[in-house]
Design an enzyme around this catalytic site. Structure first.
Site, mmCIF file in Angstrom:
data_model
loop_
_atom_site.group_PDB
_atom_site.id
_atom_site.type_symbol
_atom_site.label_atom_id
_atom_site.label_comp_id
_atom_site.label_asym_id
_atom_site.label_seq_id
_atom_site.Cartn_x
_atom_site.Cartn_y
_atom_site.Cartn_z
ATOM 1 N N TYR A 165 10.311 46.062 11.658
ATOM 2 C CA TYR A 165 10.046 44.643 11.371
ATOM 3 C C TYR A 165 10.859 44.198 10.154
ATOM 4 C CZ TYR A 165 7.377 40.452 10.012
ATOM 5 O OH TYR A 165 7.002 39.175 9.653
ATOM 6 N N LYS A 169 13.725 41.272 9.916
ATOM 7 C CA LYS A 169 13.648 40.111 9.031
ATOM 8 C C LYS A 169 14.833 40.071 8.063
ATOM 9 C CE LYS A 169 10.011 38.121 10.725
ATOM 10 N NZ LYS A 169 10.089 36.766 11.306
HETATM 11 N N1 LIG Z 1 1.564 36.329 8.838
HETATM 12 C C1 LIG Z 1 2.344 36.776 7.860
HETATM 13 O O1 LIG Z 1 1.858 37.351 6.876
HETATM 14 C C2 LIG Z 1 3.831 36.581 7.904
HETATM 15 C C3 LIG Z 1 4.559 36.981 6.774
HETATM 16 C C4 LIG Z 1 5.943 36.834 6.778
HETATM 17 C C5 LIG Z 1 6.577 36.278 7.870
HETATM 18 N N2 LIG Z 1 5.831 35.894 8.960
HETATM 19 C C6 LIG Z 1 6.574 35.336 10.086
HETATM 20 O O2 LIG Z 1 6.122 34.028 10.357
HETATM 21 C C7 LIG Z 1 6.271 33.744 11.759
HETATM 22 C C8 LIG Z 1 4.945 33.269 12.316
HETATM 23 O O3 LIG Z 1 3.980 34.287 12.063
HETATM 24 P P1 LIG Z 1 2.396 34.084 12.240
HETATM 25 O O4 LIG Z 1 1.770 34.889 11.161
HETATM 26 O O5 LIG Z 1 2.072 32.656 12.411
HETATM 27 O O6 LIG Z 1 2.203 34.903 13.610
HETATM 28 P P2 LIG Z 1 1.226 34.699 14.851
HETATM 29 O O7 LIG Z 1 1.254 35.994 15.581
HETATM 30 O O8 LIG Z 1 -0.067 34.148 14.418
HETATM 31 O O9 LIG Z 1 1.987 33.581 15.708
HETATM 32 C C9 LIG Z 1 3.218 33.856 16.312
HETATM 33 C C10 LIG Z 1 3.438 32.868 17.426
HETATM 34 O O10 LIG Z 1 4.703 33.183 18.044
HETATM 35 C C11 LIG Z 1 4.524 33.201 19.443
HETATM 36 N N3 LIG Z 1 5.498 34.091 20.050
HETATM 37 C C12 LIG Z 1 5.560 35.449 19.940
HETATM 38 N N4 LIG Z 1 6.570 35.930 20.659
HETATM 39 C C13 LIG Z 1 7.171 34.854 21.238
HETATM 40 C C14 LIG Z 1 8.267 34.712 22.123
HETATM 41 N N5 LIG Z 1 8.935 35.778 22.586
HETATM 42 N N6 LIG Z 1 8.625 33.471 22.520
HETATM 43 C C15 LIG Z 1 7.920 32.389 22.085
HETATM 44 N N7 LIG Z 1 6.867 32.464 21.277
HETATM 45 C C16 LIG Z 1 6.498 33.691 20.852
HETATM 46 C C17 LIG Z 1 3.094 33.674 19.650
HETATM 47 O O11 LIG Z 1 2.606 33.316 20.945
HETATM 48 C C18 LIG Z 1 2.378 32.954 18.517
HETATM 49 O O12 LIG Z 1 1.979 31.660 18.885
HETATM 50 C C19 LIG Z 1 6.769 35.043 12.390
HETATM 51 O O13 LIG Z 1 8.169 34.988 12.523
HETATM 52 C C20 LIG Z 1 6.376 36.093 11.374
HETATM 53 O O14 LIG Z 1 7.181 37.244 11.462
HETATM 54 C C21 LIG Z 1 4.484 36.034 8.993
#
Ligand SMILES: NC(=O)c1ccc[n+]([C@@H]2O[C@H](COP(=O)([O-])OP(=O)(O)OC[C@H]3O[C@@H](n4cnc5c(N)ncnc54)[C@H](O)[C@@H]3O)[C@@H](O)[C@H]2O)c1
Length: 268
Positions: A165, A169
């Site tokens: 991961y 990123k």
């Molecule tokens: N939650 C955290 O702590 C965190 C920290 C750093 C970065 N992020 C990044 O932020 C972004 C959103 O994360 P989140 O925490 O809201 O995650 P989440 O899992 O709650 O939501 C992710 C969304 O992306 C959708 N998704 C997944 N694969 C997909 C695909 N192949 N095509 C289309 N949609 C797809 C899912 O259905 C979901 O609605 C991600 O890129 C994640 O890596 C999250």
């Protein structure tokens, strides 16, 4: 009306979590919002919420792991709203594994969506933006569009339990820089690096991490949030201020940058 009045925005992965918060905030700021997600029902619910508040939104099912689906998503958004001013590449996934246990499938699971999928979605968005007329904000010749990638602080500092991961990123940060150079001066490309956000993604991390090291459920989350200087877990809404700034005219002279929005976890 808000700061994004008359803007057309596309947010991937916006049926829940960070993407949903950004989509709702963009709508509050006056933008039309195209919501793309694997989960059509969830995407439809967000679009319906925006329309019920008087905004303009449409949902579509897209798997950004398939470049053809990303191209179709962009074409559909441009067809529906006439152009795409702002594209937020937010959809992402994670699977936790120790370095010695990580499998090729784990590697591909993370990187196929977060790096390869993000890139081809960005490419489709950039092709559409290149075909659009310039829009001015008073300074310079104007822009054809803005792209915002959601990376992570894991892309800045390696994480032992998230090797694949973190690499995906770091790739998102690198793609942001390469694309910013390639698409300047008419399209800006920037990234946001969230920290430890209270979403479904972290609930999955906690389940997988505690299952692998024997801690009680909830302990991985509790241990990580103890180290946040701002003293509380991050909410999806904590990301929306930066997402609005990077979408609006105040950031027109900013490109190729990746901004940490993480409560002080990574001070750089
Ligand atoms: N939650 C955290 O702590 C965190 C920290 C750093 C970065 N992020 C990044 O932020 C972004 C959103 O994360 P989140 O925490 O809201 O995650 P989440 O899992 O709650 O939501 C992710 C969304 O992306 C959708 N998704 C997944 N694969 C997909 C695909 N192949 N095509 C289309 N949609 C797809 C899912 O259905 C979901 O609605 C991600 O890129 C994640 O890596 C999250």
């Amino acid at each position: 009306m808000g700061s994004l009045k008359d803007s057309v925005t596309l947010v991937t992965g916006a049926s829940r979590g960070i993407g949903r918060a950004i989509a709702l905030r963009y709508a509050q700021e006056g933008a039309a919002v195209f919501i793309a997600d694997l989960d059509l029902e969830g995407a439809e619910a967000v679009a319906a919420q925006i329309r019920a508040s008087g905004g303009s939104a449409e949902a579509c099912r897209t798997d950004i792991g398939e470049p053809k689906e990303s191209a179709a998503m962009v074409a559909r958004a441009a067809d529906r709203f006439g152009r795409i001013d702002v594209m937020v590449n937010n959809a992402g996934v994670i699977r936790v594994a120790t370095l010695l246990d990580l499998t090729p499938e784990d590697w591909d699971y993370n990187n196929d969506i977060n790096a390869r999928g993000l890139f081809f979605a960005l490419q489709a968005g950039a092709r559409q933006m290149q075909s659009q007329p310039l829009r001015g904000s008073g300074q310079g010749a104007g822009l054809r569009g803005k792209i915002i990638n959601i990376a992570s602080i894991a892309g800045r500092i390696g994480r032992p339990m998230f090797v694949a991961y973190a690499a995906s990123k770091a790739a998102a940060i690198s793609i942001t820089q390469s694309a910013a150079g390639a698409l300047a001066p008419e399209i800006t490309v920037n990234a946001i690096c969230p920290g430890i956000v209270d979403t479904e993604m972290w609930r999955k991390i906690d389940r997988e991490w505690t299952a692998s090291d024997g801690r009680a459920p909830g302990e991985a989350w509790a241990d990580r949030i103890r180290s946040i200087p701002m003293g509380r877990p991050q909410t999806p809404e904590d990301l929306t201020g930066m997402a609005v700034f990077l979408a609006g005219p105040g950031s027109d002279y900013i490109t190729g940058q990746s901004y940490n929005v993480e409560g002080g976890l990574v001070m750089s």
